[in-house]
Each structure stands twice: as structure tokens, then as C-alpha cells.
Design a protein around this motif. Structure first.
Motif, PDB file in Angstrom:
ATOM      1  N   UNK A  70       0.871  -1.173   0.000  1.00 37.94           N
ATOM      2  CA  UNK A  70       0.000   0.000   0.000  1.00 37.94           C
ATOM      3  C   UNK A  70       0.909   1.225   0.000  1.00 37.94           C
ATOM      4  N   UNK A  71       0.851   2.091  -1.022  1.00 33.13           N
ATOM      5  CA  UNK A  71       1.790   3.211  -1.090  1.00 33.13           C
ATOM      6  C   UNK A  71       1.850   4.049   0.182  1.00 33.13           C
ATOM      7  N   UNK A  72       0.708   4.255   0.839  1.00 29.06           N
ATOM      8  CA  UNK A  72       0.693   5.058   2.064  1.00 29.06           C
ATOM      9  C   UNK A  72       1.446   4.385   3.204  1.00 29.06           C
ATOM     10  N   UNK A  73       1.718   3.075   3.068  1.00 33.44           N
ATOM     11  CA  UNK A  73       2.427   2.336   4.120  1.00 33.44           C
ATOM     12  C   UNK A  73       3.886   2.074   3.769  1.00 33.44           C
ATOM     13  N   UNK A  74       4.355   2.606   2.659  1.00 31.92           N
ATOM     14  CA  UNK A  74       5.735   2.374   2.224  1.00 31.92           C
ATOM     15  C   UNK A  74       6.724   2.937   3.243  1.00 31.92           C
ATOM     16  N   UNK A  75       7.713   2.121   3.603  1.00 36.37           N
ATOM     17  CA  UNK A  75       8.739   2.547   4.549  1.00 36.37           C
ATOM     18  C   UNK A  75       9.952   3.060   3.772  1.00 36.37           C
ATOM     19  N   UNK A  76      10.097   4.361   3.736  1.00 32.88           N
ATOM     20  CA  UNK A  76      11.264   4.965   3.108  1.00 32.88           C
ATOM     21  C   UNK A  76      12.360   5.046   4.171  1.00 32.88           C
TER      22      UNK A  76
END
Length: 246
Positions: A70-76
Motif C-alpha cells: 500500500x503506497x501510504x504504508x511504504x517505509x522509506x
């Protein structure tokens, strides 16, 4: 359980009929059929994907559970954020989409998945996804550093559904930068899920997680009905991702 054999043009079985954990290849749904644009479009729209090795028939899969990002949950991660920020500040990084698709997929074919001795992107797949790309449903996200193609990935897009396929790198972190760019693109265009197909430790470290196949298929069925975005990356897309506090 017998594995259904498809003739070209045959409808795909219900993904719920895929082999389960009691079978030798969990997630395997059918064999045969064709890799033409129509078949690939119907497969992905139903939560099904092809995956086979040289010498095997076409094999169709629908895994349960399904790994998604889920893009909103991506860990950068902090180190990657710093790398992207530095390269942008030095005007050394450019993200291009579809500028050299053929080279990207060839490079991906030369980069086997972890734990695999060879590639699943065989010549038949290269031809099929090349045609799928020319039909407007496959895109390459490319990391260019100092004017050179350093890494990238390719993905399938139907409507608002995005299906990650494979990535490669020639420079450290270049494939991760391409994935971060895809996430930034998805955030900009409200594309809410990137299919990752199968669970890997690397994907999990970036925030991907498993969901039930039924939930995945239902989400895809809704997403494919929406309009597709214009596949072009603008540098401003980085802001939402890089300025995020978590």
C-alpha cells in the motif's frame, strides 16, 4: 486435484480454485492458454499472473495470501531518503518512465529472483510483455544517474490497478529508488495498492504485507474499472514521499 488445461482464448478458472497449501504448488491455477494481450489483460484483471520456467508450459497463478504494498504504508528508510535527497540536490538523479522499456525488461531477465538459479522472464515472456507494453498496459520506471540507466523496474497497469513484476540494479540502491519513485507516482495519482505477488523479506522490510486472495481479487475488480493515469514522472512527485515524517 487435477490442474485445468487451457486452450488459447479459454476463460480462466475462478482464482479460488487455485491449489492450496496441501498441493505441491500452492497458488497454481491452470496451465496452457496463450500470452497474447487479451489473455494477459483478462488474467491480471482477475488477480491471475503467468510464471513459468524454460521448458514448462505457460503456468497461471493466483496466490493466497497475496503480498501487496500500500503506497501510504511504504517505509522509506532513512539511508534511502538521504541518497535520493542528495542525488536530487546534485542534479544527478532523473526518473524516466518508458524511455527504454526493452532494456529494462532485458536487464530484469538477467537478474534472477533471490533463491532462483535462472530467470522466469524467458524469451516467450519478453515477447509477450513487449506486446503488452505497446498496448499501453506495461510500464518501466527507470532510475537514471549521471545520465546512465542505473536500475529500474517494470509493472502492469490496468485502470487504477498496479502489478509489480521485476526489478534490476546496476548501481547500489538504484532499484530501490525506482520502487520509491513508483510509490511516489502512486501517491500522486491515488493508486492505492501495488501487487507484489509473493512474500519476500525485502518487500516486508519496505512495508508490504499479505492480504487474503479474496480481498485482493475484490480490490482489483474495482480498481480496473477506473481510468488509468498518465504515465509520466514529474520531479514534484518526490515531495509528498520525501517530506513524510514516517
Amino acid at each position: 486435484m487435477n490442474l485445468p488445461w487451457l486452450d488459447p482464448g479459454d476463460p480462466f478458472p475462478d482464482p479460488a480454485r487455485a491449489w492450496d497449501h496441501r498441493q505441491p504448488a500452492p497458488g497454481l491455477l491452470a496451465a496452457g492458454g496463450a500470452l497474447d494481450v487479451d489473455s494477459l489483460h483478462r488474467a491480471y484483471s482477475s488477480g491471475i499472473f503467468p510464471w513459468f520456467s524454460e521448458g514448462q508450459p505457460i503456468l497461471w497463478w493466483s496466490t493466497d495470501p497475496r503480498m501487496v504494498l500500500v503506497p501510504a504504508e511504504f517505509r522509506l528508510h532513512r539511508s534511502l531518503r538521504k541518497t535520493i535527497t542528495r542525488l536530487l540536490a546534485e542534479s544527478r538523479l532523473e526518473i524516466r518512465i518508458d524511455s527504454d522499456f526493452d532494456e529494462v525488461i532485458r536487464a530484469c531477465a538477467g537478474s534472477p529472483r533471490p533463491g532462483q538459479a535462472g530467470t522466469w522472464i524467458v524469451a516467450q515472456m519478453l515477447r509477450a510483455y513487449g506486446a503488452f507494453h505497446r498496448a499501453g498496459h506495461v510500464h518501466s520506471v527507470e532510475t537514471w544517474i549521471d545520465g546512465q540507466l542505473a536500475g529500474g523496474l517494470y509493472c502492469v497497469n490496468i485502470g487504477a490497478a498496479v502489478f509489480g513484476e521485476s526489478m534490476f540494479t546496476r548501481v547500489q540502491d538504484a532499484s530501490k529508488i525506482a520502487l520509491a519513485a513508483l510509490v511516489a507516482f502512486c501517491l500522486e495519482h491515488d493508486l492505492r495498492m501495488i501487487d507484489c505477488q509473493q512474500n519476500t523479506q525485502h518487500l516486508a522490510s519496505l512495508g508490504a504485507r499479505e492480504i487474503p486472495r479474496a480481498a485482493f481479487v475484490a480490490q482489483v475488480a474495482q480498481s480496473v474499472k477506473k481510468p488509468s493515469p498518465r504515465w509520466r514522472f514529474e520531479p514534484i512527485y518526490w515531495q509528498r514521499l520525501l517530506l513524510r515524517t514516517t
